[in-house]
Motif scaffolding. Structure first.
Motif, PDB file in Angstrom:
ATOM      1  N   THR A 185      -5.152 -20.366  63.591  1.00 25.80           N
ATOM      2  CA  THR A 185      -4.971 -19.972  64.846  1.00 25.80           C
ATOM      3  C   THR A 185      -4.662 -18.652  64.857  1.00 25.80           C
ATOM      4  OG1 THR A 185      -2.460 -20.298  64.462  1.00 25.80           O
ATOM      5  CG2 THR A 185      -3.476 -22.402  65.127  1.00 25.80           C
ATOM      6  N   ARG A 209     -14.967 -19.997  67.422  1.00 19.80           N
ATOM      7  CA  ARG A 209     -13.447 -20.797  68.091  1.00 19.80           C
ATOM      8  C   ARG A 209     -13.814 -22.245  67.882  1.00 19.80           C
ATOM      9  NH1 ARG A 209      -9.761 -17.026  71.018  1.00 19.80           N
ATOM     10  NH2 ARG A 209     -10.879 -15.146  70.713  1.00 19.80           N
ATOM     11  N   SER A 240     -11.791 -26.369  68.424  1.00 18.29           N
ATOM     12  CA  SER A 240     -10.488 -26.845  68.837  1.00 18.29           C
ATOM     13  C   SER A 240      -9.879 -27.487  67.517  1.00 18.29           C
ATOM     14  CB  SER A 240     -10.740 -27.890  70.078  1.00 18.29           C
ATOM     15  OG  SER A 240     -11.226 -27.536  71.008  1.00 18.29           O
ATOM     16  N   ASN A 241      -8.510 -27.282  67.461  1.00 18.72           N
ATOM     17  CA  ASN A 241      -7.518 -28.094  66.697  1.00 18.72           C
ATOM     18  C   ASN A 241      -7.573 -29.629  66.879  1.00 18.72           C
ATOM     19  OD1 ASN A 241      -5.182 -29.288  65.307  1.00 18.72           O
ATOM     20  ND2 ASN A 241      -4.140 -27.281  65.218  1.00 18.72           N
ATOM     21  N   ASP A 254      -4.275 -30.968  68.274  1.00 15.61           N
ATOM     22  CA  ASP A 254      -3.769 -30.563  69.486  1.00 15.61           C
ATOM     23  C   ASP A 254      -4.896 -29.715  70.242  1.00 15.61           C
ATOM     24  OD1 ASP A 254      -2.640 -29.240  71.774  1.00 15.61           O
ATOM     25  OD2 ASP A 254      -0.934 -28.639  70.875  1.00 15.61           O
ATOM     26  N   ARG A 255      -5.698 -30.249  70.994  1.00 14.63           N
ATOM     27  CA  ARG A 255      -6.889 -29.593  71.640  1.00 14.63           C
ATOM     28  C   ARG A 255      -6.499 -28.352  72.574  1.00 14.63           C
ATOM     29  NH1 ARG A 255     -11.530 -31.514  69.222  1.00 14.63           N
ATOM     30  NH2 ARG A 255     -11.185 -33.660  68.882  1.00 14.63           N
ATOM     31  N   ARG A 256      -5.339 -28.089  72.829  1.00 11.72           N
ATOM     32  CA  ARG A 256      -4.866 -27.132  73.573  1.00 11.72           C
ATOM     33  C   ARG A 256      -5.035 -25.598  72.400  1.00 11.72           C
ATOM     34  NH1 ARG A 256       0.699 -28.605  75.328  1.00 11.72           N
ATOM     35  NH2 ARG A 256       0.745 -29.446  73.286  1.00 11.72           N
ATOM     36  N   ILE A 257      -4.889 -25.777  71.261  1.00 12.60           N
ATOM     37  CA  ILE A 257      -4.943 -24.817  70.432  1.00 12.60           C
ATOM     38  C   ILE A 257      -6.326 -24.456  69.809  1.00 12.60           C
ATOM     39  CG2 ILE A 257      -3.986 -24.195  68.002  1.00 12.60           C
ATOM     40  CD1 ILE A 257      -1.583 -25.772  68.496  1.00 12.60           C
ATOM     41  N   SER A 258      -6.704 -23.358  69.757  1.00 12.51           N
ATOM     42  CA  SER A 258      -8.074 -23.031  69.360  1.00 12.51           C
ATOM     43  C   SER A 258      -7.897 -22.420  67.817  1.00 12.51           C
ATOM     44  CB  SER A 258      -8.750 -22.083  70.103  1.00 12.51           C
ATOM     45  OG  SER A 258      -8.097 -20.870  70.243  1.00 12.51           O
TER      46      SER A 258
END
Length: 142
Positions: free
Chosen positions: A48, A78, A80-81, A84-88
């Protein structure tokens, strides 16, 4: 027995100058801070931006600019995690890995050529000091 202050200063200056000369051996268009981040991403990634900022010891806005420049050049991408898709996450591209290998080869060649100018005895003394120098970098050493 503690090292004399003059010896400590001399060693520090030699290490700084040698590191600067090594950095100057490659003109890849990557700044030193970008290269540092890229090496970290290649070795430890995907990361991250927060993790990368902490490792590189810089503020989040600084790492965002660095990663943005690396991304613009195609050195990182980049993703996606998965948890948690909000975290790249950022990871090094295959092109970046090839570039890093080229940089390593060019710097190693320069250093090998410089080592070849030393006498066998001086070269052996320098190489014998490697474990002690590595220990200086060990964060666990008091």
């Amino acid at each position: 027995m503690a090292a004399a202050e003059d010896d400590v200063s001399r060693l520090r200056m030699i290490l700084l100058r040698l590191a600067r000369r090594l950095r100057q051996q490659v003109n890849s268009g990557i700044t030193p801070s970008q290269l540092s981040a890229l090496v970290t991403i290649a070795k430890r990634g995907p990361l991250t931006l927060g993790e990368l900022a902490a490792i590189e010891n810089v503020q989040p806005p600084t790492i965002s600019r660095i990663v943005g420049a690396l991304e613009g050049e195609g050195w990182v991408e980049r993703t996606s995690n998965e948890r948690d898709r909000r975290i790249s996450l950022v990871r090094a591209t295959p092109a970046a890995r090839r570039e890093l290998e080229q940089i390593r080869e060019e710097r190693n060649t320069w250093l090998a050529n410089r080592l070849a100018t030393l006498s066998t005895g001086d070269r052996n003394h320098l190489l014998a000091a490697l474990p002690a120098l590595e220990q200086l970098l060990d964060e666990e050493t008091p």
